[in-house]
Design a protein around this motif. Structure first.
Motif, PDB file in Angstrom:
ATOM      1  N   PHE A  78       0.825  -1.204   0.000  1.00 20.07           N
ATOM      2  CA  PHE A  78       0.000   0.000   0.000  1.00 20.07           C
ATOM      3  C   PHE A  78       0.861   1.257   0.000  1.00 20.07           C
ATOM      4  CE2 PHE A  78      -2.171   3.366   2.383  1.00 20.07           C
ATOM      5  CZ  PHE A  78      -3.255   3.565   1.545  1.00 20.07           C
ATOM      6  N   THR A  79       1.858   1.314   0.876  1.00 23.27           N
ATOM      7  CA  THR A  79       2.704   2.507   0.938  1.00 23.27           C
ATOM      8  C   THR A  79       3.497   2.684  -0.352  1.00 23.27           C
ATOM      9  OG1 THR A  79       4.411   1.253   2.100  1.00 23.27           O
ATOM     10  CG2 THR A  79       2.928   2.570   3.443  1.00 23.27           C
ATOM     11  N   LYS A  80       3.932   1.595  -0.946  1.00 23.17           N
ATOM     12  CA  LYS A  80       4.672   1.672  -2.209  1.00 23.17           C
ATOM     13  C   LYS A  80       3.784   2.247  -3.311  1.00 23.17           C
ATOM     14  CE  LYS A  80       7.294  -1.146  -5.445  1.00 23.17           C
ATOM     15  NZ  LYS A  80       7.741  -2.493  -5.793  1.00 23.17           N
ATOM     16  N   MET A  81       2.545   1.790  -3.373  1.00 24.33           N
ATOM     17  CA  MET A  81       1.636   2.273  -4.409  1.00 24.33           C
ATOM     18  C   MET A  81       1.287   3.744  -4.200  1.00 24.33           C
ATOM     19  SD  MET A  81      -0.856  -0.957  -5.051  1.00 24.33           S
ATOM     20  CE  MET A  81      -1.598  -0.334  -6.545  1.00 24.33           C
ATOM     21  N   THR A  82       1.106   4.161  -2.949  1.00 18.08           N
ATOM     22  CA  THR A  82       0.785   5.567  -2.697  1.00 18.08           C
ATOM     23  C   THR A  82       1.973   6.461  -3.030  1.00 18.08           C
ATOM     24  OG1 THR A  82       1.341   5.298  -0.364  1.00 18.08           O
ATOM     25  CG2 THR A  82      -0.982   5.136  -0.967  1.00 18.08           C
ATOM     26  N   LYS A  83       3.190   5.989  -2.778  1.00 21.22           N
ATOM     27  CA  LYS A  83       4.371   6.777  -3.141  1.00 21.22           C
ATOM     28  C   LYS A  83       4.501   6.896  -4.649  1.00 21.22           C
ATOM     29  CE  LYS A  83       7.227   5.966   0.904  1.00 21.22           C
ATOM     30  NZ  LYS A  83       8.451   5.334   1.411  1.00 21.22           N
ATOM     31  N   GLU A  84       4.211   5.828  -5.363  1.00 21.68           N
ATOM     32  CA  GLU A  84       4.304   5.851  -6.820  1.00 21.68           C
ATOM     33  C   GLU A  84       3.303   6.828  -7.426  1.00 21.68           C
ATOM     34  OE1 GLU A  84       3.773   1.851  -8.137  1.00 21.68           O
ATOM     35  OE2 GLU A  84       5.786   1.237  -7.546  1.00 21.68           O
ATOM     36  N   GLU A  85       2.145   6.953  -6.813  1.00 27.90           N
ATOM     37  CA  GLU A  85       1.109   7.833  -7.347  1.00 27.90           C
ATOM     38  C   GLU A  85       1.149   9.229  -6.730  1.00 27.90           C
ATOM     39  OE1 GLU A  85      -2.778   6.167  -7.510  1.00 27.90           O
ATOM     40  OE2 GLU A  85      -2.063   4.248  -8.262  1.00 27.90           O
ATOM     41  N   ASN A  86       2.111   9.501  -5.863  1.00 27.20           N
ATOM     42  CA  ASN A  86       2.282  10.812  -5.221  1.00 27.20           C
ATOM     43  C   ASN A  86       1.024  11.281  -4.495  1.00 27.20           C
ATOM     44  OD1 ASN A  86       4.963  11.196  -5.936  1.00 27.20           O
ATOM     45  ND2 ASN A  86       4.409  12.037  -7.915  1.00 27.20           N
ATOM     46  N   ILE A  87       0.356  10.382  -3.848  1.00 25.05           N
ATOM     47  CA  ILE A  87      -0.887  10.725  -3.154  1.00 25.05           C
ATOM     48  C   ILE A  87      -0.611  11.636  -1.962  1.00 25.05           C
ATOM     49  CG2 ILE A  87      -2.775   9.766  -1.772  1.00 25.05           C
ATOM     50  CD1 ILE A  87      -2.803   7.419  -3.728  1.00 25.05           C
ATOM     51  N   ALA A  88       0.424  11.346  -1.196  1.00 23.59           N
ATOM     52  CA  ALA A  88       0.733  12.168  -0.022  1.00 23.59           C
ATOM     53  C   ALA A  88       1.084  13.596  -0.444  1.00 23.59           C
ATOM     54  CB  ALA A  88       1.877  11.553   0.772  1.00 23.59           C
ATOM     55  N   PHE A  89       1.808  13.736  -1.540  1.00 28.08           N
ATOM     56  CA  PHE A  89       2.171  15.062  -2.035  1.00 28.08           C
ATOM     57  C   PHE A  89       0.923  15.835  -2.451  1.00 28.08           C
ATOM     58  CE2 PHE A  89       3.313  17.810  -5.646  1.00 28.08           C
ATOM     59  CZ  PHE A  89       4.174  18.674  -4.990  1.00 28.08           C
ATOM     60  N   ASP A  90       0.021  15.174  -3.158  1.00 26.82           N
ATOM     61  CA  ASP A  90      -1.206  15.836  -3.598  1.00 26.82           C
ATOM     62  C   ASP A  90      -2.068  16.262  -2.419  1.00 26.82           C
ATOM     63  OD1 ASP A  90      -0.516  15.576  -6.237  1.00 26.82           O
ATOM     64  OD2 ASP A  90      -1.698  13.753  -6.553  1.00 26.82           O
ATOM     65  N   VAL A  91      -2.161  15.428  -1.417  1.00 28.42           N
ATOM     66  CA  VAL A  91      -2.972  15.760  -0.244  1.00 28.42           C
ATOM     67  C   VAL A  91      -2.383  16.960   0.475  1.00 28.42           C
ATOM     68  CG1 VAL A  91      -3.666  14.955   2.051  1.00 28.42           C
ATOM     69  CG2 VAL A  91      -3.912  13.461   0.077  1.00 28.42           C
ATOM     70  N   SER A  92      -1.067  16.977   0.650  1.00 30.42           N
ATOM     71  CA  SER A  92      -0.453  18.104   1.351  1.00 30.42           C
ATOM     72  C   SER A  92      -0.565  19.382   0.531  1.00 30.42           C
ATOM     73  CB  SER A  92       1.008  17.803   1.668  1.00 30.42           C
ATOM     74  OG  SER A  92       1.759  17.699   0.483  1.00 30.42           O
ATOM     75  N   ARG A  93      -0.506  19.263  -0.790  1.00 28.56           N
ATOM     76  CA  ARG A  93      -0.608  20.440  -1.646  1.00 28.56           C
ATOM     77  C   ARG A  93      -2.030  20.998  -1.663  1.00 28.56           C
ATOM     78  NH1 ARG A  93       0.294  18.887  -7.197  1.00 28.56           N
ATOM     79  NH2 ARG A  93      -1.854  19.370  -7.586  1.00 28.56           N
ATOM     80  N   LYS A  94      -3.020  20.135  -1.588  1.00 27.56           N
ATOM     81  CA  LYS A  94      -4.410  20.578  -1.658  1.00 27.56           C
ATOM     82  C   LYS A  94      -5.019  20.846  -0.286  1.00 27.56           C
ATOM     83  CE  LYS A  94      -5.255  18.264  -6.014  1.00 27.56           C
ATOM     84  NZ  LYS A  94      -6.069  17.306  -6.741  1.00 27.56           N
TER      85      LYS A  94
END
Length: 65
Positions: free
Chosen positions: A19-35
């Motif tokens: 799960f963490t690998k897939m979220t890093k690949e899709e930059n989900i954490a970056f998008d959440v922090s940016r939005k």
């Protein structure tokens, strides 16, 4: 969107790693922090311009080696 299905015999530790690998690949954490906060359009333009200049500088450094 990340969907994780538990495979037969798979431990929760391995499931979390996938799960963490897939979220890093899709930059989900970056998008959440940016939005998290609204940015004015002018600030978005400045940010894009700064990123573009940064990428160009990195490429120039890489090519000059």
């Amino acid at each position: 969107m990340v969907l994780i299905n538990k495979k037969r015999g798979e431990s929760t530790d391995v499931l979390l790693r996938r799960f963490t690998k897939m979220t890093k690949e899709e930059n989900i954490a970056f998008d959440v922090s940016r939005k998290k906060f609204f940015l004015k359009p002018a600030l978005l333009k400045k940010e894009k311009k700064r990123d573009k200049l940064k990428r160009k500088a990195q490429e120039r450094r890489r090519l000059s080696r």
